[in-house]
Design an enzyme around this catalytic site. Structure first.
Site, PDB file in Angstrom:
ATOM      1  N   ASP A   1     -58.091 -19.840 -17.392  1.00  0.00           N
ATOM      2  CA  ASP A   1     -59.287 -20.369 -16.359  1.00  0.00           C
ATOM      3  C   ASP A   1     -58.946 -19.577 -14.818  1.00  0.00           C
TER       4      ASP A   1
ATOM      5  N   ALA B   1     -65.542 -20.705 -20.485  1.00  0.00           N
ATOM      6  CA  ALA B   1     -65.636 -20.479 -18.805  1.00  0.00           C
ATOM      7  C   ALA B   1     -66.972 -19.930 -18.462  1.00  0.00           C
TER       8      ALA B   1
ATOM      9  N   THR C   1     -75.820 -23.283 -23.928  1.00  0.00           N
ATOM     10  CA  THR C   1     -76.719 -24.456 -23.488  1.00  0.00           C
ATOM     11  C   THR C   1     -77.966 -24.438 -23.986  1.00  0.00           C
ATOM     12  N   ASP C   2     -78.464 -25.713 -24.161  1.00  0.00           N
ATOM     13  CA  ASP C   2     -79.762 -25.770 -24.577  1.00  0.00           C
ATOM     14  C   ASP C   2     -80.949 -25.107 -23.523  1.00  0.00           C
ATOM     15  N   GLU C   3     -80.387 -24.773 -22.176  1.00  0.00           N
ATOM     16  CA  GLU C   3     -81.354 -24.446 -21.041  1.00  0.00           C
ATOM     17  C   GLU C   3     -81.910 -23.009 -21.486  1.00  0.00           C
TER      18      GLU C   3
ATOM     19  N   TYR D   1     -79.260 -19.566 -13.818  1.00  0.00           N
ATOM     20  CA  TYR D   1     -78.132 -19.780 -14.698  1.00  0.00           C
ATOM     21  C   TYR D   1     -78.337 -19.847 -16.092  1.00  0.00           C
TER      22      TYR D   1
ATOM     23  N   SER E   1     -78.505 -16.226 -17.221  1.00  0.00           N
ATOM     24  CA  SER E   1     -77.018 -15.597 -17.483  1.00  0.00           C
ATOM     25  C   SER E   1     -76.815 -16.152 -18.952  1.00  0.00           C
ATOM     26  N   LYS E   2     -76.763 -17.333 -19.064  1.00  0.00           N
ATOM     27  CA  LYS E   2     -76.511 -17.927 -20.428  1.00  0.00           C
ATOM     28  C   LYS E   2     -77.159 -17.373 -21.574  1.00  0.00           C
TER      29      LYS E   2
ATOM     30  N   TYR F   1     -84.370 -35.416  -7.362  1.00  0.00           N
ATOM     31  CA  TYR F   1     -85.330 -34.455  -7.257  1.00  0.00           C
ATOM     32  C   TYR F   1     -86.871 -34.847  -7.748  1.00  0.00           C
TER      33      TYR F   1
ATOM     34  N   ARG G   1     -83.939 -35.341 -19.725  1.00  0.00           N
ATOM     35  CA  ARG G   1     -82.875 -34.511 -20.549  1.00  0.00           C
ATOM     36  C   ARG G   1     -82.235 -35.448 -21.542  1.00  0.00           C
TER      37      ARG G   1
ATOM     38  N   TYR H   1     -77.959 -30.553   0.436  1.00  0.00           N
ATOM     39  CA  TYR H   1     -78.713 -32.027   0.916  1.00  0.00           C
ATOM     40  C   TYR H   1     -79.168 -32.131   2.127  1.00  0.00           C
TER      41      TYR H   1
HETATM   42  P1  NAD Z   1     -67.523 -26.439 -15.518  1.00  0.00           P
HETATM   43  O1  NAD Z   1     -68.219 -25.995 -14.279  1.00  0.00           O
HETATM   44  O2  NAD Z   1     -66.857 -27.872 -15.244  1.00  0.00           O
HETATM   45  O3  NAD Z   1     -66.124 -25.765 -15.810  1.00  0.00           O
HETATM   46  C1  NAD Z   1     -66.014 -24.003 -15.873  1.00  0.00           C
HETATM   47  C2  NAD Z   1     -64.692 -23.650 -15.957  1.00  0.00           C
HETATM   48  O4  NAD Z   1     -64.626 -22.297 -15.818  1.00  0.00           O
HETATM   49  C3  NAD Z   1     -63.990 -23.942 -14.744  1.00  0.00           C
HETATM   50  O5  NAD Z   1     -62.517 -24.679 -15.249  1.00  0.00           O
HETATM   51  C4  NAD Z   1     -63.813 -22.886 -13.858  1.00  0.00           C
HETATM   52  O6  NAD Z   1     -62.607 -22.438 -13.133  1.00  0.00           O
HETATM   53  C5  NAD Z   1     -63.799 -21.657 -15.114  1.00  0.00           C
HETATM   54  N1  NAD Z   1     -64.089 -20.418 -14.576  1.00  0.00           N
HETATM   55  C6  NAD Z   1     -65.520 -20.191 -14.121  1.00  0.00           C
HETATM   56  N2  NAD Z   1     -65.452 -18.792 -13.603  1.00  0.00           N
HETATM   57  C7  NAD Z   1     -64.344 -18.249 -14.320  1.00  0.00           C
HETATM   58  C8  NAD Z   1     -63.943 -16.933 -14.504  1.00  0.00           C
HETATM   59  N3  NAD Z   1     -64.635 -15.893 -13.805  1.00  0.00           N
HETATM   60  N4  NAD Z   1     -62.791 -16.699 -15.110  1.00  0.00           N
HETATM   61  C9  NAD Z   1     -62.173 -17.551 -15.726  1.00  0.00           C
HETATM   62  N5  NAD Z   1     -62.656 -19.025 -15.423  1.00  0.00           N
HETATM   63  C10 NAD Z   1     -63.558 -19.152 -14.955  1.00  0.00           C
HETATM   64  O7  NAD Z   1     -68.320 -26.152 -16.813  1.00  0.00           O
HETATM   65  P2  NAD Z   1     -68.519 -27.381 -18.010  1.00  0.00           P
HETATM   66  O8  NAD Z   1     -69.666 -28.151 -17.430  1.00  0.00           O
HETATM   67  O9  NAD Z   1     -67.336 -27.802 -18.227  1.00  0.00           O
HETATM   68  O10 NAD Z   1     -69.212 -25.917 -18.799  1.00  0.00           O
HETATM   69  C11 NAD Z   1     -68.555 -25.237 -19.741  1.00  0.00           C
HETATM   70  C12 NAD Z   1     -69.283 -24.468 -20.744  1.00  0.00           C
HETATM   71  O11 NAD Z   1     -70.188 -25.374 -21.402  1.00  0.00           O
HETATM   72  C13 NAD Z   1     -70.164 -23.588 -19.843  1.00  0.00           C
HETATM   73  O12 NAD Z   1     -69.974 -22.492 -20.541  1.00  0.00           O
HETATM   74  C14 NAD Z   1     -71.643 -24.269 -19.776  1.00  0.00           C
HETATM   75  O13 NAD Z   1     -72.508 -23.118 -19.643  1.00  0.00           O
HETATM   76  C15 NAD Z   1     -71.537 -25.078 -21.041  1.00  0.00           C
HETATM   77  N6  NAD Z   1     -72.407 -26.085 -21.244  1.00  0.00           N
HETATM   78  C16 NAD Z   1     -72.290 -27.349 -20.376  1.00  0.00           C
HETATM   79  C17 NAD Z   1     -73.000 -28.045 -20.428  1.00  0.00           C
HETATM   80  C18 NAD Z   1     -72.697 -29.503 -19.474  1.00  0.00           C
HETATM   81  O14 NAD Z   1     -73.758 -30.295 -19.357  1.00  0.00           O
HETATM   82  N7  NAD Z   1     -71.802 -29.303 -18.443  1.00  0.00           N
HETATM   83  C19 NAD Z   1     -73.897 -28.305 -21.246  1.00  0.00           C
HETATM   84  C20 NAD Z   1     -74.011 -27.361 -22.347  1.00  0.00           C
HETATM   85  C21 NAD Z   1     -73.203 -26.391 -22.214  1.00  0.00           C
HETATM   86  O1  DAU Z   2     -78.747 -29.052 -20.449  1.00  0.00           O
HETATM   87  C1  DAU Z   2     -77.472 -28.362 -20.492  1.00  0.00           C
HETATM   88  C2  DAU Z   2     -76.910 -28.184 -18.956  1.00  0.00           C
HETATM   89  O2  DAU Z   2     -77.115 -29.298 -18.418  1.00  0.00           O
HETATM   90  C3  DAU Z   2     -75.793 -27.237 -18.676  1.00  0.00           C
HETATM   91  O3  DAU Z   2     -75.991 -26.024 -19.388  1.00  0.00           O
HETATM   92  C4  DAU Z   2     -75.472 -27.109 -17.446  1.00  0.00           C
HETATM   93  O4  DAU Z   2     -74.215 -26.727 -17.229  1.00  0.00           O
HETATM   94  C5  DAU Z   2     -75.546 -28.607 -16.654  1.00  0.00           C
HETATM   95  O5  DAU Z   2     -75.189 -28.554 -15.348  1.00  0.00           O
HETATM   96  C6  DAU Z   2     -76.902 -29.532 -17.232  1.00  0.00           C
HETATM   97  O6  DAU Z   2     -77.688 -28.866 -16.346  1.00  0.00           O
HETATM   98  P1  DAU Z   2     -78.940 -29.597 -15.426  1.00  0.00           P
HETATM   99  O7  DAU Z   2     -79.501 -29.048 -14.340  1.00  0.00           O
HETATM  100  O8  DAU Z   2     -79.607 -30.612 -16.516  1.00  0.00           O
HETATM  101  O9  DAU Z   2     -77.860 -30.819 -15.015  1.00  0.00           O
HETATM  102  P2  DAU Z   2     -78.003 -31.489 -13.583  1.00  0.00           P
HETATM  103  O10 DAU Z   2     -76.787 -32.537 -13.409  1.00  0.00           O
HETATM  104  O11 DAU Z   2     -77.701 -30.421 -12.367  1.00  0.00           O
HETATM  105  O12 DAU Z   2     -79.387 -32.241 -13.230  1.00  0.00           O
HETATM  106  C7  DAU Z   2     -79.833 -33.032 -14.365  1.00  0.00           C
HETATM  107  C8  DAU Z   2     -81.444 -33.674 -14.052  1.00  0.00           C
HETATM  108  O13 DAU Z   2     -80.925 -34.403 -12.580  1.00  0.00           O
HETATM  109  C9  DAU Z   2     -81.841 -32.341 -13.749  1.00  0.00           C
HETATM  110  O14 DAU Z   2     -83.707 -32.899 -13.931  1.00  0.00           O
HETATM  111  C10 DAU Z   2     -82.061 -32.245 -12.116  1.00  0.00           C
HETATM  112  C11 DAU Z   2     -81.734 -33.713 -11.656  1.00  0.00           C
HETATM  113  N1  DAU Z   2     -80.954 -34.003 -10.444  1.00  0.00           N
HETATM  114  C12 DAU Z   2     -79.723 -33.301 -10.254  1.00  0.00           C
HETATM  115  C13 DAU Z   2     -79.190 -33.369  -9.054  1.00  0.00           C
HETATM  116  C14 DAU Z   2     -77.710 -32.570  -8.961  1.00  0.00           C
HETATM  117  C15 DAU Z   2     -81.498 -34.716  -9.409  1.00  0.00           C
HETATM  118  O15 DAU Z   2     -82.530 -35.169  -9.395  1.00  0.00           O
HETATM  119  N2  DAU Z   2     -80.674 -34.689  -7.927  1.00  0.00           N
HETATM  120  C16 DAU Z   2     -79.663 -34.116  -7.999  1.00  0.00           C
HETATM  121  O16 DAU Z   2     -78.834 -34.119  -6.891  1.00  0.00           O
END
Ligand code: NAD
Ligand code: DAU
Length: 347
Positions: free
Chosen positions: A33, A82, A130-132, A155, A158-159, A212, A219, A346
């Site tokens: 990491d 990561a 991700t589902d995105e 985002y 890139s995924k 927003y 979701r 914000y």
């Molecule tokens: P996060 O942002 O909490 O954690 C990402 C981690 O990756 C951090 O520890 C960061 O330090 C590390 N990292 C970032 N850039 C790096 C680099 N260049 N080299 C090495 N380490 C690096 O993310 P998360 O929410 O835990 O998501 C983890 C994975 O799951 C991601 O690939 C994300 O796309 C995927 N994902 C997340 C969600 C969600 O809801 N959070 C849903 C579906 C998929």
């Molecule tokens: O669907 C999987 C994805 O879910 C992951 O791949 C991403 O890493 C993760 O960040 C998440 O993406 P979202 O954009 O859906 O998550 P977020 O929590 O940012 O936002 C969830 C919803 O809430 C979205 O419709 C935007 C809204 N939102 C978010 C924030 C941060 C608000 O209304 N206000 C806010 O301040």
């Protein structure tokens, strides 16, 4: 068995690392990491001294570093989490998402290809996505593994790109890969830039809750420990070359979720019901905001026997309890740079 887990200090990665370290004492777990703003070794303080746990600080986008790492170690499996993960940050700074999510993933694929040579026996590159990548749904329908890709934010683009590279390495070089595409996670150790932990923090501090647009975006939510269990299942039993969607069978409109969260928080904080809902503030929409995500997770359920273990209300209660019991964690990650981030996003 040597397993490299990337992004193991982040939200989902830390739960995956903990699960593997505790459940498989005979495996050596290497957590790689870069410790960006989202990475926090405090997430793993309970297992940091385990004999089968090893932490390595490094950047997956640094090709030289990754080449050297794979010269030195032959990993049996790579579980790649990561990433830069926040949509709003990707709108402000797309290039850092290209570097980590695309170039970082290709560096790891090359590392595996070079270090495994032609012998792929019992080897696996497991890419967490991700589902995105599937884009945005209308009122009806669910994302299946057959949906075509239609990413709409830097985002998700890139995924999607990283998913394409992973499949290309399977088709072109025969690399043993598997991909999972998961819906929105929530739970302990979630950085308070994402909806649920941001709003929990703001409710505690009685700050406005910035919803927003009209709040009618939808979701599908999954408790993070259930995602970690799904990752364990796929890492052991997933079929090479396959994709599995992971989701909670649990769709919520943002505004309904926020109201439920407010009510649960009022109960936990012994505030009069309705107090926190008064903090809800509708603000300017996220550009290119995806209307609805919903996952059909029947393939992983039917073929590998995984399903979520907690209901949404149970998961939310566990999450709120964790944040209320860990004020030092929250304080630590919301001081310093976080305040500047918050003002920029914000104000
Ligand atoms: P996060 O942002 O909490 O954690 C990402 C981690 O990756 C951090 O520890 C960061 O330090 C590390 N990292 C970032 N850039 C790096 C680099 N260049 N080299 C090495 N380490 C690096 O993310 P998360 O929410 O835990 O998501 C983890 C994975 O799951 C991601 O690939 C994300 O796309 C995927 N994902 C997340 C969600 C969600 O809801 N959070 C849903 C579906 C998929
Ligand atoms: O669907 C999987 C994805 O879910 C992951 O791949 C991403 O890493 C993760 O960040 C998440 O993406 P979202 O954009 O859906 O998550 P977020 O929590 O940012 O936002 C969830 C919803 O809430 C979205 O419709 C935007 C809204 N939102 C978010 C924030 C941060 C608000 O209304 N206000 C806010 O301040």
């Amino acid at each position: 068995m040597k397993i490299l887990i990337t992004g193991g200090a982040g939200f989902i990665g830390s739960h995956v690392v903990r699960r593997f370290v505790n459940a498989y004492p005979s495996y050596d777990i290497y957590n790689l990491d870069a410790l960006t703003y989202a990475g926090n070794l405090g997430n793993l303080s309970d297992i940091e001294k385990a004999p089968n746990y090893h932490f390595m600080k490094g950047d997956i986008a640094d090709q030289k570093f990754i080449d050297h790492l794979f010269d030195e170690y032959v990993f049996d499996k790579v579980i790649h989490l990561a990433a830069e993960s926040h949509v709003d940050r990707s709108i402000k700074d797309p290039m850092s998402f290209v570097k980590t999510n695309v170039m970082g993933t290709v560096n790891l694929l090359n590392g595996c290809k070079n270090s495994w040579g032609k012998d792929y026996t019992n080897k696996l590159f497991y890419h967490i996505s991700t589902d995105e990548v599937y884009g945005s749904l209308g009122e009806d329908g669910l994302f299946t593994e057959e949906n075509s890709y239609d990413p709409r934010s830097p985002y998700s683009a890139s995924k999607a790109s990283s998913d394409h590279f992973v499949r290309a390495y399977h088709e072109t070089y025969g690399l043993p890969v598997v991909i999972t595409n998961c819906s929105n996670n929530y739970g302990p150790n979630h950085f308070p830039e994402k909806l649920i932990p941001l709003f929990i923090n703001n409710i505690i501090k009685e700050n406005p809750l910035p919803v927003y647009g009209d709040g009618k975006y939808t979701r599908d939510w999954l408790y993070v420990l259930d995602h970690a269990a799904a990752i364990d299942t796929v890492a052991h039993n997933g079929k090479i070359g396959e994709t599995y969607n992971i989701g909670g069978f649990n769709e919520w409109r943002n505004i309904d979720l926020v109201r439920l969260l407010c009510d649960l928080m009022d109960e936990k904080l012994s505030r009069k019901r309705g107090t926190s809902q008064k903090l809800i503030t509708f603000i300017k929409d996220r550009p290119g905001h995806d209307k609805r995500y919903a996952i059909d997770a029947s393939k992983i359920a039917g073929e590998l026997g995984w399903k979520p273990s907690v209901t949404f209300e149970e998961g939310l209660r566990l999450t709120i309890d964790w944040y209320l019991s860990n004020p030092a964690w929250l304080e630590n990650v919301t001081s310093g740079n976080y305040l500047e981030y918050y003002k920029k996003m914000y104000s």
